[in-house]
Design an enzyme around this catalytic site. Structure first.
Site, mmCIF file in Angstrom:
data_model
loop_
_atom_site.group_PDB
_atom_site.id
_atom_site.type_symbol
_atom_site.label_atom_id
_atom_site.label_comp_id
_atom_site.label_asym_id
_atom_site.label_seq_id
_atom_site.Cartn_x
_atom_site.Cartn_y
_atom_site.Cartn_z
ATOM 1 N N HIS A 79 -3.984 -3.781 5.044
ATOM 2 C CA HIS A 79 -2.658 -4.244 5.446
ATOM 3 C C HIS A 79 -2.734 -5.283 6.561
ATOM 4 O O HIS A 79 -2.025 -6.303 6.522
ATOM 5 C CB HIS A 79 -1.780 -3.073 5.869
ATOM 6 C CG HIS A 79 -1.512 -2.105 4.763
ATOM 7 N ND1 HIS A 79 -0.862 -0.897 4.964
ATOM 8 C CD2 HIS A 79 -1.808 -2.144 3.440
ATOM 9 C CE1 HIS A 79 -0.778 -0.247 3.804
ATOM 10 N NE2 HIS A 79 -1.348 -0.999 2.876
ATOM 11 N N HIS A 261 3.818 -4.444 -3.092
ATOM 12 C CA HIS A 261 2.788 -3.832 -2.261
ATOM 13 C C HIS A 261 1.401 -3.984 -2.891
ATOM 14 O O HIS A 261 0.411 -4.181 -2.178
ATOM 15 C CB HIS A 261 3.066 -2.347 -2.010
ATOM 16 C CG HIS A 261 2.083 -1.768 -1.030
ATOM 17 N ND1 HIS A 261 2.216 -1.936 0.326
ATOM 18 C CD2 HIS A 261 0.934 -1.085 -1.226
ATOM 19 C CE1 HIS A 261 1.194 -1.366 0.938
ATOM 20 N NE2 HIS A 261 0.390 -0.849 0.020
ATOM 21 N N ASP A 265 -1.752 -5.682 -0.990
ATOM 22 C CA ASP A 265 -3.118 -5.153 -0.928
ATOM 23 C C ASP A 265 -4.140 -6.160 -1.444
ATOM 24 O O ASP A 265 -5.213 -6.344 -0.854
ATOM 25 C CB ASP A 265 -3.224 -3.873 -1.760
ATOM 26 C CG ASP A 265 -2.673 -2.649 -1.058
ATOM 27 O OD1 ASP A 265 -2.431 -2.709 0.167
ATOM 28 O OD2 ASP A 265 -2.483 -1.615 -1.727
ATOM 29 N N HIS A 288 -7.948 -1.250 -5.103
ATOM 30 C CA HIS A 288 -8.949 -1.608 -4.094
ATOM 31 C C HIS A 288 -10.362 -1.714 -4.658
ATOM 32 O O HIS A 288 -11.116 -2.611 -4.274
ATOM 33 C CB HIS A 288 -8.915 -0.594 -2.951
ATOM 34 C CG HIS A 288 -7.618 -0.571 -2.218
ATOM 35 N ND1 HIS A 288 -7.118 -1.659 -1.547
ATOM 36 C CD2 HIS A 288 -6.696 0.422 -2.070
ATOM 37 C CE1 HIS A 288 -5.948 -1.343 -1.007
ATOM 38 N NE2 HIS A 288 -5.668 -0.096 -1.314
#
Length: 303
Positions: A79, A261, A265, A288
Protein backbone atom coordinates in the site's frame (compact mmCIF):
# COMPACT_ATOMS: atom_id res chain seq x y z
CA UNK A 1 7.04 14.70 -21.62
CA UNK A 2 10.02 15.04 -19.30
CA UNK A 3 9.57 13.89 -15.72
CA UNK A 4 11.88 14.79 -12.84
CA UNK A 5 12.61 12.66 -9.81
CA UNK A 6 10.71 13.64 -6.67
CA UNK A 7 10.83 12.96 -2.97
CA UNK A 8 8.66 14.00 -0.02
CA UNK A 9 9.08 17.43 1.56
CA UNK A 10 9.44 16.33 5.16
CA UNK A 11 9.15 13.39 7.52
CA UNK A 12 5.64 11.97 7.99
CA UNK A 13 4.58 9.87 10.96
CA UNK A 14 2.08 7.01 10.98
CA UNK A 15 1.24 4.35 13.52
CA UNK A 16 -1.08 1.41 13.92
CA UNK A 17 -1.31 -2.34 13.88
CA UNK A 18 -0.40 -4.61 11.03
CA UNK A 19 -3.26 -6.50 9.38
CA UNK A 20 -1.54 -9.87 9.27
CA UNK A 21 0.81 -9.94 12.28
CA UNK A 22 -1.25 -7.75 14.60
CA UNK A 23 1.95 -6.02 15.74
CA UNK A 24 1.83 -2.29 16.49
CA UNK A 25 4.34 -0.18 14.60
CA UNK A 26 5.41 3.43 14.35
CA UNK A 27 6.36 4.35 10.81
CA UNK A 28 8.25 7.32 9.40
CA UNK A 29 8.22 8.26 5.72
CA UNK A 30 11.33 10.34 5.04
CA UNK A 31 12.92 12.21 2.10
CA UNK A 32 15.77 10.51 0.26
CA UNK A 33 18.42 11.64 -2.27
CA UNK A 34 17.93 11.38 -6.03
CA UNK A 35 18.64 7.97 -7.56
CA UNK A 36 18.32 6.19 -4.19
CA UNK A 37 14.93 4.58 -4.82
CA UNK A 38 12.66 3.23 -2.08
CA UNK A 39 14.16 1.65 1.01
CA UNK A 40 12.75 0.20 4.24
CA UNK A 41 14.74 0.59 7.46
CA UNK A 42 14.03 -1.39 10.65
CA UNK A 43 14.94 1.02 13.44
CA UNK A 44 14.17 -1.56 16.14
CA UNK A 45 16.94 -3.92 15.04
CA UNK A 46 20.67 -3.64 15.79
CA UNK A 47 22.40 -1.44 13.24
CA UNK A 48 19.06 -0.29 11.81
CA UNK A 49 19.34 -2.52 8.72
CA UNK A 50 17.91 -1.50 5.35
CA UNK A 51 16.02 -3.50 2.73
CA UNK A 52 15.82 -2.26 -0.85
CA UNK A 53 12.28 -2.38 -2.23
CA UNK A 54 13.20 -4.66 -5.12
CA UNK A 55 11.58 -7.82 -6.45
CA UNK A 56 14.52 -10.08 -5.63
CA UNK A 57 13.94 -9.32 -1.95
CA UNK A 58 10.33 -10.60 -1.95
CA UNK A 59 10.12 -13.48 0.52
CA UNK A 60 6.40 -14.05 1.10
CA UNK A 61 3.17 -13.30 -0.76
CA UNK A 62 0.54 -14.86 1.53
CA UNK A 63 -2.25 -12.23 1.45
CA UNK A 64 0.31 -9.39 1.23
CA UNK A 65 3.82 -8.64 -0.02
CA UNK A 66 6.80 -9.17 2.28
CA UNK A 67 10.39 -8.24 1.53
CA UNK A 68 13.42 -9.36 3.50
CA UNK A 69 17.19 -9.29 3.47
CA UNK A 70 18.96 -11.79 5.71
CA UNK A 71 17.09 -11.53 9.02
CA UNK A 72 15.47 -8.16 8.29
CA UNK A 73 11.80 -8.29 7.27
CA UNK A 74 9.11 -5.79 6.25
CA UNK A 75 5.54 -7.07 5.84
CA UNK A 76 2.61 -5.63 3.85
CA UNK A 77 4.60 -3.05 1.91
CA UNK A 78 2.28 -2.86 -1.12
CA UNK A 79 0.00 0.00 0.00
CA UNK A 80 2.77 2.47 0.81
CA UNK A 81 4.64 1.39 -2.33
CA UNK A 82 1.49 2.02 -4.38
CA UNK A 83 1.02 5.43 -2.80
CA UNK A 84 4.57 6.51 -3.59
CA UNK A 85 4.24 5.31 -7.17
CA UNK A 86 0.82 6.83 -7.77
CA UNK A 87 1.90 10.22 -6.43
CA UNK A 88 5.12 10.24 -8.48
CA UNK A 89 7.65 9.76 -5.67
CA UNK A 90 10.93 8.26 -6.84
CA UNK A 91 12.99 8.30 -3.66
CA UNK A 92 12.03 7.76 -0.01
CA UNK A 93 13.00 5.93 3.15
CA UNK A 94 10.35 4.13 5.20
CA UNK A 95 11.36 3.51 8.79
CA UNK A 96 9.59 0.89 10.90
CA UNK A 97 10.05 0.02 14.56
CA UNK A 98 8.32 -3.35 14.08
CA UNK A 99 7.81 -5.96 11.40
CA UNK A 100 4.70 -4.77 9.54
CA UNK A 101 3.53 -1.55 7.89
CA UNK A 102 0.40 -0.24 9.67
CA UNK A 103 -2.74 -1.20 7.75
CA UNK A 104 -4.50 2.10 8.57
CA UNK A 105 -7.96 1.87 6.92
CA UNK A 106 -6.92 -0.87 4.46
CA UNK A 107 -6.13 1.58 1.65
CA UNK A 108 -3.42 4.15 0.85
CA UNK A 109 -5.65 7.10 1.79
CA UNK A 110 -3.93 8.19 5.01
CA UNK A 111 -0.50 8.13 3.34
CA UNK A 112 -1.81 10.07 0.34
CA UNK A 113 -3.58 12.75 2.38
CA UNK A 114 -0.54 13.45 4.55
CA UNK A 115 1.81 13.85 1.59
CA UNK A 116 -0.60 15.84 -0.59
CA UNK A 117 -0.92 18.61 2.02
CA UNK A 118 2.68 19.66 1.38
CA UNK A 119 3.36 18.62 -2.20
CA UNK A 120 6.63 17.10 -3.37
CA UNK A 121 10.24 18.16 -3.84
CA UNK A 122 11.45 18.31 -7.44
CA UNK A 123 14.98 16.93 -7.26
CA UNK A 124 16.05 18.36 -10.62
CA UNK A 125 17.20 15.01 -11.98
CA UNK A 126 15.44 13.20 -14.83
CA UNK A 127 13.33 10.23 -13.80
CA UNK A 128 14.80 6.95 -14.98
CA UNK A 129 12.08 5.03 -16.75
CA UNK A 130 12.65 1.32 -17.28
CA UNK A 131 12.03 -0.21 -20.70
CA UNK A 132 11.35 -3.71 -21.95
CA UNK A 133 12.03 -4.76 -25.53
CA UNK A 134 9.49 -7.55 -25.98
CA UNK A 135 6.16 -8.68 -24.51
CA UNK A 136 6.17 -10.74 -21.32
CA UNK A 137 3.27 -12.83 -20.04
CA UNK A 138 2.85 -15.04 -16.98
CA UNK A 139 -0.09 -17.21 -15.94
CA UNK A 140 -1.36 -19.15 -12.95
CA UNK A 141 -3.08 -22.25 -14.31
CA UNK A 142 -4.81 -23.00 -10.99
CA UNK A 143 -6.53 -19.64 -10.57
CA UNK A 144 -6.75 -18.65 -14.22
CA UNK A 145 -4.97 -15.39 -13.42
CA UNK A 146 -2.59 -13.81 -15.91
CA UNK A 147 -0.62 -10.63 -16.50
CA UNK A 148 0.71 -9.42 -19.84
CA UNK A 149 3.33 -6.68 -20.23
CA UNK A 150 3.97 -4.95 -23.55
CA UNK A 151 6.52 -2.27 -24.46
CA UNK A 152 5.05 1.25 -24.42
CA UNK A 153 6.11 4.88 -24.26
CA UNK A 154 4.62 5.39 -20.76
CA UNK A 155 3.33 3.29 -17.83
CA UNK A 156 -0.29 2.11 -17.81
CA UNK A 157 -2.20 -0.71 -16.13
CA UNK A 158 -5.58 -2.26 -16.93
CA UNK A 159 -7.04 -4.74 -14.44
CA UNK A 160 -10.05 -7.01 -14.77
CA UNK A 161 -11.42 -8.62 -11.62
CA UNK A 162 -13.75 -11.59 -12.02
CA UNK A 163 -14.09 -14.02 -9.12
CA UNK A 164 -17.33 -15.44 -10.42
CA UNK A 165 -19.01 -13.44 -7.68
CA UNK A 166 -22.65 -12.42 -7.93
CA UNK A 167 -21.86 -9.50 -5.61
CA UNK A 168 -18.74 -8.06 -7.22
CA UNK A 169 -19.48 -9.06 -10.78
CA UNK A 170 -16.82 -8.16 -13.37
CA UNK A 171 -14.90 -4.97 -12.62
CA UNK A 172 -12.54 -3.23 -15.08
CA UNK A 173 -10.21 -0.50 -13.83
CA UNK A 174 -7.38 1.58 -15.32
CA UNK A 175 -4.39 3.64 -14.19
CA UNK A 176 -1.83 5.70 -16.02
CA UNK A 177 0.17 8.75 -15.04
CA UNK A 178 -2.69 11.04 -16.08
CA UNK A 179 -5.13 9.47 -13.60
CA UNK A 180 -5.56 11.25 -10.25
CA UNK A 181 -4.30 8.48 -8.02
CA UNK A 182 -5.09 10.44 -4.85
CA UNK A 183 -8.84 10.47 -5.47
CA UNK A 184 -9.41 7.55 -7.86
CA UNK A 185 -7.17 4.75 -6.53
CA UNK A 186 -5.67 5.63 -3.14
CA UNK A 187 -8.91 5.43 -1.07
CA UNK A 188 -9.72 1.88 -2.27
CA UNK A 189 -9.69 -0.53 0.66
CA UNK A 190 -8.73 -4.17 0.88
CA UNK A 191 -11.49 -6.77 0.87
CA UNK A 192 -12.27 -10.38 1.70
CA UNK A 193 -15.20 -12.77 1.45
CA UNK A 194 -17.25 -13.50 4.56
CA UNK A 195 -16.69 -17.24 4.21
CA UNK A 196 -12.90 -16.64 4.32
CA UNK A 197 -12.89 -14.93 7.71
CA UNK A 198 -12.85 -18.09 9.84
CA UNK A 199 -10.07 -19.65 7.74
CA UNK A 200 -7.97 -16.49 7.89
CA UNK A 201 -8.52 -16.13 11.61
CA UNK A 202 -7.73 -19.79 12.40
CA UNK A 203 -4.54 -19.58 10.31
CA UNK A 204 -3.33 -16.35 11.96
CA UNK A 205 -3.52 -14.38 8.70
CA UNK A 206 -5.59 -11.45 10.01
CA UNK A 207 -4.32 -10.87 13.55
CA UNK A 208 -4.78 -7.13 13.02
CA UNK A 209 -8.10 -7.31 11.25
CA UNK A 210 -10.93 -5.42 12.94
CA UNK A 211 -13.40 -4.81 10.09
CA UNK A 212 -12.50 -1.11 10.13
CA UNK A 213 -9.94 -1.86 7.45
CA UNK A 214 -11.62 -4.33 5.10
CA UNK A 215 -14.67 -4.62 2.90
CA UNK A 216 -16.45 -7.92 3.56
CA UNK A 217 -18.38 -9.55 0.69
CA UNK A 218 -21.13 -11.97 1.70
CA UNK A 219 -21.23 -14.21 -1.35
CA UNK A 220 -23.14 -17.05 0.31
CA UNK A 221 -26.01 -16.81 2.75
CA UNK A 222 -24.77 -16.09 6.26
CA UNK A 223 -26.57 -17.65 9.22
CA UNK A 224 -27.44 -15.74 12.37
CA UNK A 225 -24.94 -17.90 14.23
CA UNK A 226 -22.15 -16.99 11.80
CA UNK A 227 -22.97 -13.28 12.02
CA UNK A 228 -23.02 -13.47 15.80
CA UNK A 229 -19.60 -15.18 15.87
CA UNK A 230 -18.05 -12.49 13.64
CA UNK A 231 -19.72 -9.75 15.69
CA UNK A 232 -18.20 -11.16 18.87
CA UNK A 233 -14.83 -11.77 17.23
CA UNK A 234 -14.47 -8.14 16.18
CA UNK A 235 -16.59 -6.58 18.97
CA UNK A 236 -19.03 -5.10 16.47
CA UNK A 237 -22.69 -5.22 17.48
CA UNK A 238 -25.56 -5.35 14.99
CA UNK A 239 -23.65 -6.79 12.05
CA UNK A 240 -25.90 -7.62 9.15
CA UNK A 241 -25.81 -8.09 5.40
CA UNK A 242 -26.76 -5.09 3.26
CA UNK A 243 -29.13 -5.33 0.31
CA UNK A 244 -26.19 -5.27 -2.11
CA UNK A 245 -24.42 -8.17 -0.38
CA UNK A 246 -21.79 -6.62 1.88
CA UNK A 247 -21.39 -6.56 5.66
CA UNK A 248 -22.61 -3.25 7.04
CA UNK A 249 -19.28 -2.52 8.77
CA UNK A 250 -18.25 -0.15 5.95
CA UNK A 251 -19.78 1.78 3.06
CA UNK A 252 -18.13 1.49 -0.34
CA UNK A 253 -16.10 4.46 -1.55
CA UNK A 254 -16.65 3.32 -5.17
CA UNK A 255 -19.02 0.79 -6.76
CA UNK A 256 -15.94 -0.98 -8.14
CA UNK A 257 -13.77 -0.51 -5.04
CA UNK A 258 -12.63 -4.15 -5.01
CA UNK A 259 -11.28 -3.84 -8.54
CA UNK A 260 -9.62 -0.54 -7.70
CA UNK A 261 -7.92 -2.11 -4.70
CA UNK A 262 -6.53 -4.92 -6.86
CA UNK A 263 -5.15 -2.19 -9.10
CA UNK A 264 -3.72 -0.37 -6.08
CA UNK A 265 -1.90 -3.56 -5.04
CA UNK A 266 -0.57 -4.20 -8.53
CA UNK A 267 0.79 -0.64 -8.80
CA UNK A 268 2.69 -1.19 -5.55
CA UNK A 269 3.98 -4.65 -6.42
CA UNK A 270 5.12 -3.70 -9.93
CA UNK A 271 7.14 -0.82 -8.45
CA UNK A 272 9.46 -3.56 -7.18
CA UNK A 273 11.00 -3.62 -10.66
CA UNK A 274 13.00 -0.69 -9.27
CA UNK A 275 11.28 2.28 -10.86
CA UNK A 276 8.62 3.33 -13.35
CA UNK A 277 8.14 0.75 -16.09
CA UNK A 278 7.42 2.02 -19.60
CA UNK A 279 4.92 -0.69 -20.45
CA UNK A 280 1.27 -1.42 -20.99
CA UNK A 281 0.24 -3.94 -18.33
CA UNK A 282 -2.97 -5.91 -18.74
CA UNK A 283 -3.98 -8.13 -15.82
CA UNK A 284 -6.76 -10.60 -15.10
CA UNK A 285 -7.37 -11.40 -11.40
CA UNK A 286 -3.88 -10.31 -10.29
CA UNK A 287 -2.57 -11.19 -6.84
CA UNK A 288 0.64 -10.64 -4.89
CA UNK A 289 2.25 -13.94 -5.88
CA UNK A 290 1.75 -13.36 -9.60
CA UNK A 291 2.51 -9.63 -9.37
CA UNK A 292 5.85 -10.13 -7.69
CA UNK A 293 6.77 -13.11 -9.86
CA UNK A 294 6.30 -10.82 -12.85
CA UNK A 295 8.39 -8.06 -11.21
CA UNK A 296 11.21 -10.55 -10.62
CA UNK A 297 11.09 -11.72 -14.24
CA UNK A 298 11.18 -8.16 -15.54
CA UNK A 299 14.13 -7.37 -13.27
CA UNK A 300 16.12 -10.16 -14.91
CA UNK A 301 15.27 -8.88 -18.39
CA UNK A 302 16.13 -5.27 -17.53
CA UNK A 303 19.47 -6.31 -16.07
Amino acid sequence: MRYSQHTVKKTYYFEGKGLHTGTYAHMKLKPAPADSGIKFRRTDLPGKPVIDALAENVSNTARSTTISYKETVAVTIEHIMSCLTGLGIDNAVIELDNIEVPIMDGSARFFVEAIMKDGLVDQGVPRKFLDITEPVEIKDSRSGSWIKVEPASAPSIDVTVDFGSRIIGVQNVHWDMGVDYATEIGPSRTFCFFHEIEYLYRNNLIKGGDLDNAIVIVEHEATEEQLKWVSQLFSLPDLHVTDDGYLNNLKLNFPDECGRHKLLDLIGDIRLVGGYLNARITAFKPGHALNTKLAKLIRTKIK
